[in-house]
Design an enzyme around this catalytic site. Sequence first.
Site, PDB file in Angstrom:
ATOM      1  CB  CYS A   1       5.362   4.968 -12.462  1.00 32.72           C
ATOM      2  SG  CYS A   1       4.406   6.474 -12.563  1.00 32.72           S
TER       3      CYS A   1
ATOM      4  NE  ARG B   1       8.795   1.983  -8.759  1.00 32.52           N
ATOM      5  CZ  ARG B   1       9.924   2.451  -8.262  1.00 32.52           C
ATOM      6  NH1 ARG B   1      10.504   1.836  -7.258  1.00 32.52           N
ATOM      7  NH2 ARG B   1      10.487   3.524  -8.756  1.00 32.52           N
TER       8      ARG B   1
ATOM      9  CD1 TRP C   1       1.080   7.704  -6.531  1.00 38.32           C
ATOM     10  CD2 TRP C   1       2.261   9.410  -7.352  1.00 38.32           C
ATOM     11  NE1 TRP C   1       0.958   8.765  -5.668  1.00 38.32           N
ATOM     12  CE2 TRP C   1       1.667   9.827  -6.145  1.00 38.32           C
ATOM     13  CE3 TRP C   1       3.046  10.325  -8.056  1.00 38.32           C
ATOM     14  CZ2 TRP C   1       1.841  11.097  -5.613  1.00 38.32           C
ATOM     15  CZ3 TRP C   1       3.216  11.592  -7.531  1.00 38.32           C
ATOM     16  CH2 TRP C   1       2.628  11.967  -6.323  1.00 38.32           C
TER      17      TRP C   1
ATOM     18  CG  ASN D   1       9.461   5.532 -12.428  1.00 40.45           C
ATOM     19  OD1 ASN D   1       8.892   6.465 -11.893  1.00 40.45           O
ATOM     20  ND2 ASN D   1      10.384   4.814 -11.831  1.00 40.45           N
ATOM     21  N   GLY D   2       8.908   8.631 -14.017  1.00 40.78           N
ATOM     22  CA  GLY D   2       9.706   9.846 -13.848  1.00 40.78           C
ATOM     23  C   GLY D   2       8.948  11.046 -14.389  1.00 40.78           C
TER      24      GLY D   2
ATOM     25  CE  LYS E   1       3.437   4.878   9.077  1.00 35.80           C
ATOM     26  NZ  LYS E   1       4.822   5.144   8.950  1.00 35.80           N
TER      27      LYS E   1
ATOM     28  CD  GLU F   1       1.751   6.671   6.016  1.00 33.31           C
ATOM     29  OE1 GLU F   1       2.148   7.080   4.925  1.00 33.31           O
ATOM     30  OE2 GLU F   1       2.517   6.191   6.875  1.00 33.31           O
TER      31      GLU F   1
ATOM     32  CG  HIS G   1       2.893  27.291  23.896  1.00 33.88           C
ATOM     33  ND1 HIS G   1       3.007  28.431  24.668  1.00 33.88           N
ATOM     34  CD2 HIS G   1       3.722  26.381  24.453  1.00 33.88           C
ATOM     35  CE1 HIS G   1       3.895  28.209  25.638  1.00 33.88           C
ATOM     36  NE2 HIS G   1       4.324  26.960  25.535  1.00 33.88           N
TER      37      HIS G   1
ATOM     38  CE  LYS H   1       7.673   0.926   1.454  1.00 32.72           C
ATOM     39  NZ  LYS H   1       7.182   1.485   2.700  1.00 32.72           N
TER      40      LYS H   1
HETATM   41  C1  F6R Z   1       5.271   6.995   5.548  1.00 31.88           C
HETATM   42  C2  F6R Z   1       6.223   6.808   4.478  1.00 31.88           C
HETATM   43  C3  F6R Z   1       6.815   8.010   3.839  1.00 31.88           C
HETATM   44  C4  F6R Z   1       8.300   7.776   3.559  1.00 31.88           C
HETATM   45  C5  F6R Z   1       8.873   8.941   2.744  1.00 31.88           C
HETATM   46  C6  F6R Z   1      10.355   8.794   2.499  1.00 31.88           C
HETATM   47  O1  F6R Z   1       4.829   5.791   6.054  1.00 31.88           O
HETATM   48  O2  F6R Z   1       6.524   5.707   4.107  1.00 31.88           O
HETATM   49  O3  F6R Z   1       6.618   9.153   4.592  1.00 31.88           O
HETATM   50  O4  F6R Z   1       8.974   7.644   4.768  1.00 31.88           O
HETATM   51  O5  F6R Z   1       8.215   9.018   1.515  1.00 31.88           O
HETATM   52  O6  F6R Z   1      10.638   7.634   1.804  1.00 31.88           O
HETATM   53  P1  F6R Z   1      12.073   6.992   1.813  1.00 31.88           P
HETATM   54  O7  F6R Z   1      12.384   6.564   3.199  1.00 31.88           O
HETATM   55  O8  F6R Z   1      11.979   5.853   0.862  1.00 31.88           O
HETATM   56  O9  F6R Z   1      13.013   8.067   1.340  1.00 31.88           O
END
Ligand code: F6R
Length: 611
Positions: free
Chosen positions: A2, A27, A73, A99-100, A488, A491, A507, A606
């Site tokens: 958020c 966010r 979010w 946020n939280g 990648k 997602e 396997h 993010k």
């Molecule tokens: C994938 C991605 C996530 C972050 C993960 C950790 O593209 O961005 O998998 O890598 O949420 O986030 P950070 O690095 O901010 O702790």
Amino acid sequence: MCGIVGYIGQKEAWPIIVKGLKRLEYRGYDSAGIALVAQGINSYKKAGKVTDLEAFAEGKDLRGRVGIGHTRWATHGEPSDRNAHPHFSEDERLAIVHNGIIENYATLKEELASRGHTFKSDTDTEVLIHLIADIMEAENTDLLEAVRIALTQVVGAYAIVIADREHPNQLVAARKGSPMVIGIGEKEYFIASDASPIIEYTRNVVYLKDQEIAFISDDALLLKNIDNEVQTPYIQKLEMHLEMLEKAGYEHFMLKEIHEQPRSIRDCMRGRIYPQEGKVQLGGIKEYAEKLRNADRIIIVACGTSWHAGLVGEYLIEEYARVPVGVEYASEFRYRNPIITEKDIVIAISQSGETADTMAAVELAKERGATILGICNVVGSSIPRLTHGGVYTHAGPEIGVASTKAFTAQVTVLTLIALYTAQLRGTLPQSKLVELLTALEDAPLLVERALKCDEATQYIASEIKDSTNAIFLGRGIGFPVALEGALKLKEISYIHAEGYPAAEMKHGPIALIDKEMPVVVIATKNSSYEKVISNIQEVKARKGRVIAIVTEGDTAVRELADYVIEIPDAEEALLPLLATVPLQLLSYHTALLRGCNVDQPRNLAKSVTVE
Ligand code: F6R
């Protein structure tokens, strides 16, 4: 997750908050809302993106020089207009954005309900604002004190901003666990989850500390801690530039960030490597050189893409510095009873520096006496403040939700740490250090060459865009690259994709292979080249469609594969930096062709500040 924006000052708040929320949409983007304080409080909220909120509010009364806004979010309660922030106290005097997560919200809600409170949403946030209003009334206190008392009763994480209809020229903000920055302008203040909404108005900011509460009017900022002690604001200068937050002519942030990698890798190495002397210098961890020299073990904790970088780190540190490395999902590590000793070094990797699980893993390891080092991108974020030392990646703001340049910067830092530790422990001859650092110095140029595969990846994307599944295979240092390629693709394009060690395929997963299945193989000329060729043959024998990432000039794999993408020939340690680039582009183009929102994939955010 958020995003929060607040404004108090002489300008109209709406455009400032809207612009700020758009910057914070990374966010979360399930719903958005803004409350403006003028003659009373006008609140507008809508499920969807900030643009949906703008459309909804068009033509309405948007006046007010004080306001709070939120992009959500969803955690408690589905994404809907009803659950969108701001939320209000029963008498609608107080409005809050949050946020939280308030973990004990159910107990608090029950208590408040028994005292006659009724709730309009399913959120934990609404419970918090009712609690604050309840305390204000019961204790006959002002808002600041009521917030302080309420926060002593709350379990969980929060960054909150509260507006008060009865005091239209003040805001109260507080944080614990979730980030919050206050920008200081001329007779105006900006409050936000990160500095991006603030940067174009002022460079002077205060990062609120955990359990600090801010009372903000248009000409004063007062900080208190939860024990009611006045705190002195520590004003810092922002080093970010506005251009860093814009697309610079690219169609998407993700594409811009992919193309920024030569620059971000160069920035990450600047002032840290001396190839001719075979020397690495890492100021942020040099105090812990003795610990690194004597460490029995290194534990890496991270999530998602950062965890994949950790796996590359494991390979490099074990290979060059000969220290055993364990790579842990932070979310699992924290809920085990892991064995950690004072001799252990724990490296936490996080782009945002705010990931709740990684933070909790760091706290656990710290309690048990380990030395904690961080590899983070966002300067001033929470994890660097928790760790003993660390190395910033200096990749610049990463806005696309799918991590790209942060990954390659993390891998670069891990390479530096591996070589620094090797230098400390004397596990590599000087000539080898010179050779490796000379190769590393060239990495930005090589990545630039690897970026030339845009057209090839676009074509392959058009061939695989209708697939429902894909497999990514790699061996050795190529295995984490395969995992990252699969993440990648899944997602941002929503194609189900799995990364696997190429030799493990027989396997089990080999059962999945048929003529429909795209199989992306990291098949560059490195120590496992011959073995990977055998694995490709196994796939071809089952009619799988092979997309191979190969070294420039390769002929053997070209004969077998359906499609090849070339990357420059380089030292094996550089493989993750180079081979990841075409996989990022392949995902990008596939997602575009499938009509997906590349920068804001569904259900994601993010910065994952919830468990
Ligand atoms: C994938 C991605 C996530 C972050 C993960 C950790 O593209 O961005 O998998 O890598 O949420 O986030 P950070 O690095 O901010 O702790």
